[in-house]
Design an enzyme around this catalytic site. Sequence first.
Site: not given
Length: 306
Positions: A171-172, A179, A188, A214, A234
């Site tokens: 999850d970002i 946004n 995007d 996301e 990584r």
Amino acid sequence: MSQTVLAIDDSSDIHRLLDVRLKPEGLVVHHALDAADGMAQAIRNTPDLILLDVDMPIITGFEMCKQLKENAQLAQVPVIFLTGATEVYTKVQGFDLGAVDYVTKPFDPAELRARVRAALRTKRYHDLLAARSNVDGLTALWNRSYFNQRIGEEISAAQRYDRVVSLVMVDIDKFKSLNDNHGHPFGDQVLQRVGELLHTSLRTTDAPCRFGGEEFALILSETDEEGAATTAERIREALAHMVFRPSDRMQLQVTASFGVVTSSILPKSKLDVAHLVMAADDALYEAKRTGRNRVCIAKPNVGSTI
């Protein structure tokens, strides 16, 4: 890349003949002398086409075809029966079991190659259509529909053949703020670049999917907990070092949180899609709760949801 054919026949002479007859087609041909070895190779390699002898000892071609069509991983692999029989009943029985064609022994070389080409051409078109319907339009990763199908197949293989699969939920971090502060086009762009990173960071046997919004899901086939955690770390580190530019005068860092779970930590009674995703989500929540931009691993725990 060359298409692959798996020939399953109890006659070594037939295998030698198939090698000679199919050599002009540029195919990779694998061989099995019985149904058990043929099934093991099919599961391991997922061929593009199976040439299957009808009259085999112990497990007949008809019985094996039924097993192939009941296996989620192999159900869409076309089967051409090899047989010396010419009776209509035999052919109808094979078609009812899911075969796409018959080739009668002894083979006419031109007919054999034509029927193999036709089956492989149909398989290629089917794969292209299936791939397009299962690809996320923004990130070019696999979509949620493909995720549901693939994770089900991997869990089925883990249950039946004692294999292992790992799932990584990604999850970002603070994506809503990205946004809100820099606009949806920039959001995007972030999703697209994260998608590229995930695609290039995994093996061809793995499946990076856009789970929704996301959030991403990485299906790591035949990967234990240590391997999955190493892969996640990584990717986390690579993302943290990427530079994103919402404008010419600004650059910023984007991070993500990771939750890792391996099928081997779940009891067999709870080894299903819902419990695996729940365990990975719990680990992801822990990564968010403890500061974001980190990898957390799901552990079995008395009294937990696992």
